[in-house]
Design an enzyme around this catalytic site. Sequence first.
Site, PDB file in Angstrom:
ATOM      1  CB  SER A 109      -0.858  -0.007   1.265  1.00 32.84           C
ATOM      2  OG  SER A 109      -1.393   1.270   1.470  1.00 32.84           O
ATOM      3  CB  SER A 110       0.524   4.563  -1.597  1.00 33.38           C
ATOM      4  OG  SER A 110      -0.810   4.850  -1.229  1.00 33.38           O
ATOM      5  CB  CYS A 111      -0.374   3.299   4.048  1.00 33.38           C
ATOM      6  SG  CYS A 111      -2.058   3.726   3.758  1.00 33.38           S
ATOM      7  CE1 TYR A 146      -3.100  -2.184   5.644  1.00 38.43           C
ATOM      8  CE2 TYR A 146      -2.240  -0.076   4.883  1.00 38.43           C
ATOM      9  CZ  TYR A 146      -2.935  -1.252   4.638  1.00 38.43           C
ATOM     10  OH  TYR A 146      -3.463  -1.489   3.392  1.00 38.43           O
ATOM     11  CE  LYS A 183      -0.796  -4.216   3.477  1.00 39.31           C
ATOM     12  NZ  LYS A 183      -1.260  -5.407   2.759  1.00 39.31           N
ATOM     13  CG  HIS A 192      -9.948   3.275   2.998  1.00 44.89           C
ATOM     14  ND1 HIS A 192     -10.080   1.941   2.751  1.00 44.89           N
ATOM     15  CD2 HIS A 192      -8.775   3.421   3.655  1.00 44.89           C
ATOM     16  CE1 HIS A 192      -9.019   1.294   3.223  1.00 44.89           C
ATOM     17  NE2 HIS A 192      -8.207   2.169   3.784  1.00 44.89           N
TER      18      HIS A 192
HETATM   19  N1  LIG Z   1      -8.610  -0.711   0.173  1.00 46.24           N
HETATM   20  C1  LIG Z   1      -7.618   0.110  -0.157  1.00 46.24           C
HETATM   21  O1  LIG Z   1      -7.778   1.334  -0.281  1.00 46.24           O
HETATM   22  C2  LIG Z   1      -6.232  -0.449  -0.380  1.00 46.24           C
HETATM   23  C3  LIG Z   1      -5.238   0.430  -0.843  1.00 46.24           C
HETATM   24  C4  LIG Z   1      -3.961  -0.055  -1.054  1.00 46.24           C
HETATM   25  C5  LIG Z   1      -3.683  -1.380  -0.804  1.00 46.24           C
HETATM   26  N2  LIG Z   1      -4.661  -2.213  -0.363  1.00 46.24           N
HETATM   27  C6  LIG Z   1      -4.294  -3.611  -0.088  1.00 46.24           C
HETATM   28  O2  LIG Z   1      -5.061  -4.472  -0.903  1.00 46.24           O
HETATM   29  C7  LIG Z   1      -5.323  -5.682  -0.188  1.00 46.24           C
HETATM   30  C8  LIG Z   1      -6.826  -5.947  -0.198  1.00 46.24           C
HETATM   31  O3  LIG Z   1      -7.504  -4.856   0.401  1.00 46.24           O
HETATM   32  P1  LIG Z   1      -9.103  -4.789   0.421  1.00 46.24           P
HETATM   33  O4  LIG Z   1      -9.470  -3.359   0.375  1.00 46.24           O
HETATM   34  O5  LIG Z   1      -9.659  -5.740  -0.561  1.00 46.24           O
HETATM   35  O6  LIG Z   1      -9.427  -5.316   1.896  1.00 46.24           O
HETATM   36  P2  LIG Z   1     -10.805  -5.852   2.489  1.00 46.24           P
HETATM   37  O7  LIG Z   1     -11.942  -5.508   1.616  1.00 46.24           O
HETATM   38  O8  LIG Z   1     -10.849  -5.438   3.915  1.00 46.24           O
HETATM   39  O9  LIG Z   1     -10.616  -7.435   2.435  1.00 46.24           O
HETATM   40  C9  LIG Z   1      -9.728  -8.062   3.289  1.00 46.24           C
HETATM   41  C10 LIG Z   1      -9.697  -9.528   2.947  1.00 46.24           C
HETATM   42  O10 LIG Z   1      -8.709 -10.145   3.779  1.00 46.24           O
HETATM   43  C11 LIG Z   1      -9.273 -11.317   4.312  1.00 46.24           C
HETATM   44  N3  LIG Z   1      -8.702 -11.621   5.619  1.00 46.24           N
HETATM   45  C12 LIG Z   1      -8.536 -10.786   6.652  1.00 46.24           C
HETATM   46  N4  LIG Z   1      -8.013 -11.466   7.708  1.00 46.24           N
HETATM   47  C13 LIG Z   1      -7.847 -12.745   7.293  1.00 46.24           C
HETATM   48  C14 LIG Z   1      -7.361 -13.917   7.905  1.00 46.24           C
HETATM   49  N5  LIG Z   1      -6.923 -13.924   9.180  1.00 46.24           N
HETATM   50  N6  LIG Z   1      -7.344 -15.069   7.190  1.00 46.24           N
HETATM   51  C15 LIG Z   1      -7.793 -15.091   5.913  1.00 46.24           C
HETATM   52  N7  LIG Z   1      -8.261 -14.012   5.261  1.00 46.24           N
HETATM   53  C16 LIG Z   1      -8.278 -12.851   5.952  1.00 46.24           C
HETATM   54  C17 LIG Z   1     -10.758 -11.037   4.448  1.00 46.24           C
HETATM   55  O11 LIG Z   1     -11.443 -12.283   4.486  1.00 46.24           O
HETATM   56  P3  LIG Z   1     -12.822 -12.505   5.274  1.00 46.24           P
HETATM   57  O12 LIG Z   1     -13.805 -11.553   4.699  1.00 46.24           O
HETATM   58  O13 LIG Z   1     -13.180 -13.928   5.001  1.00 46.24           O
HETATM   59  O14 LIG Z   1     -12.515 -12.203   6.701  1.00 46.24           O
HETATM   60  C18 LIG Z   1     -11.027 -10.250   3.171  1.00 46.24           C
HETATM   61  O15 LIG Z   1     -11.258 -11.129   2.111  1.00 46.24           O
HETATM   62  C19 LIG Z   1      -4.732  -5.515   1.205  1.00 46.24           C
HETATM   63  O16 LIG Z   1      -3.455  -6.078   1.243  1.00 46.24           O
HETATM   64  C20 LIG Z   1      -4.601  -4.010   1.337  1.00 46.24           C
HETATM   65  O17 LIG Z   1      -3.564  -3.664   2.208  1.00 46.24           O
HETATM   66  C21 LIG Z   1      -5.941  -1.788  -0.159  1.00 46.24           C
END
Ligand SMILES: NC(=O)c1ccc[n+]([C@@H]2O[C@H](COP(=O)([O-])OP(=O)(O)OC[C@H]3O[C@@H](n4cnc5c(N)ncnc54)[C@H](OP(=O)(O)O)[C@@H]3O)[C@@H](O)[C@H]2O)c1
Length: 309
Positions: free
Chosen positions: A103-105, A132, A136, A176
């Site tokens: 993440s850009s964070c 976080y 990362k 967010h």
């Molecule tokens: N959202 C953003 O703005 C953003 C920006 C930059 C980077 N990212 C990165 O992109 C990735 C995905 O982000 P997202 O926004 O899709 O997040 P999200 O919607 O919160 O989804 C998180 C996922 O992780 C799974 N998870 C969490 N804890 C777990 C565990 N203990 N075991 C197995 N699965 C687990 C959840 O599964 P369950 O639902 O089954 O719990 C869910 O499928 C992350 O690495 C995040 O850091 C996100």
Amino acid sequence: MKIFLTGGSGMVGRNILDHPKAKHHEIIYPSSSELNLLDREHVKTYLLALKPDIVIHAAGRVGGIQANIAHPVDFLTENIDMGLNVIAIAARLGIQNLINLASSCMYPKDAVSPLTENLILGGPLEPTNEGYALAKSVSTRLCEYISKEDPAKLYKTVIPCNLFGRYDKFDPRHSHLIPAVIRKIHEVKVVGGKTVDIWGDGTARREFMCAADLADFIWFATDRMHQIPQNLNVGLGYDYSIKEYYAATAAVIGFEGSFKYDLSKPVGMRQKLVDVTQLESLGWRYKTGLTEGIRAAYNFYLQKVNHEL
Ligand SMILES: NC(=O)c1ccc[n+]([C@@H]2O[C@H](COP(=O)([O-])OP(=O)(O)OC[C@H]3O[C@@H](n4cnc5c(N)ncnc54)[C@H](OP(=O)(O)O)[C@@H]3O)[C@@H](O)[C@H]2O)c1
């Protein structure tokens, strides 16, 4: 390809699964209740039995500024443990390809935008999401070490800017900026309110990409693992002020009231814009404009709200 996708129920994961290319592959995406990625032994036996061609690690403990401030321990430990379990075990089992979502964070708080990939770990982190960001940074370095030790292993880290879109979280405790703004403006509008509060003075700048576009890039990358740089920003290359996000969302929702600025609230970094020079040299570009993306996210929100009624 046989693809092991973590986080398949999350916003990024579901956009990856919705992409037209998904139907050409066998994708295994257990939920956290089927495979808790914090359970190292289970991850090991699962991956050993599965032997995927590629791992896409899109699971994580993810949240907005409020959740990060309230739960730094969980954001640090869960993301570190998931990263180590998935990435280090995949390498030990001889899996050749992995895409790690960072993440850009994780860029230093005083780094000057546009943020180039070589700035990782170049200075103190933004305190509101330090846990976080540390986690990362660890998984990003782990991928670098694995690829350095064994160049046949293509373990690449994608560093997306902020994301929004379908399957986003709208609960204010976890959301967010854009989903939070959508919900706030919608709720004020439906009760006939005239004013919406904004944290800070609205001049901080942020870069938000539609999660469907990130998913498109992930599929682009799976076909080109050799060409993808070790660490790669995926963003738009330009940003908007917080005020502009509120204005664009208000226009989509049809809210004609005014905004009130709450200067007592934290706003995070002044600007966070990733450098997309490496990305553009690969010949890939985002497709969704801001208004179109906000409309898709708002329609998803309305479906959710109507479903819950
Ligand atoms: N959202 C953003 O703005 C953003 C920006 C930059 C980077 N990212 C990165 O992109 C990735 C995905 O982000 P997202 O926004 O899709 O997040 P999200 O919607 O919160 O989804 C998180 C996922 O992780 C799974 N998870 C969490 N804890 C777990 C565990 N203990 N075991 C197995 N699965 C687990 C959840 O599964 P369950 O639902 O089954 O719990 C869910 O499928 C992350 O690495 C995040 O850091 C996100």
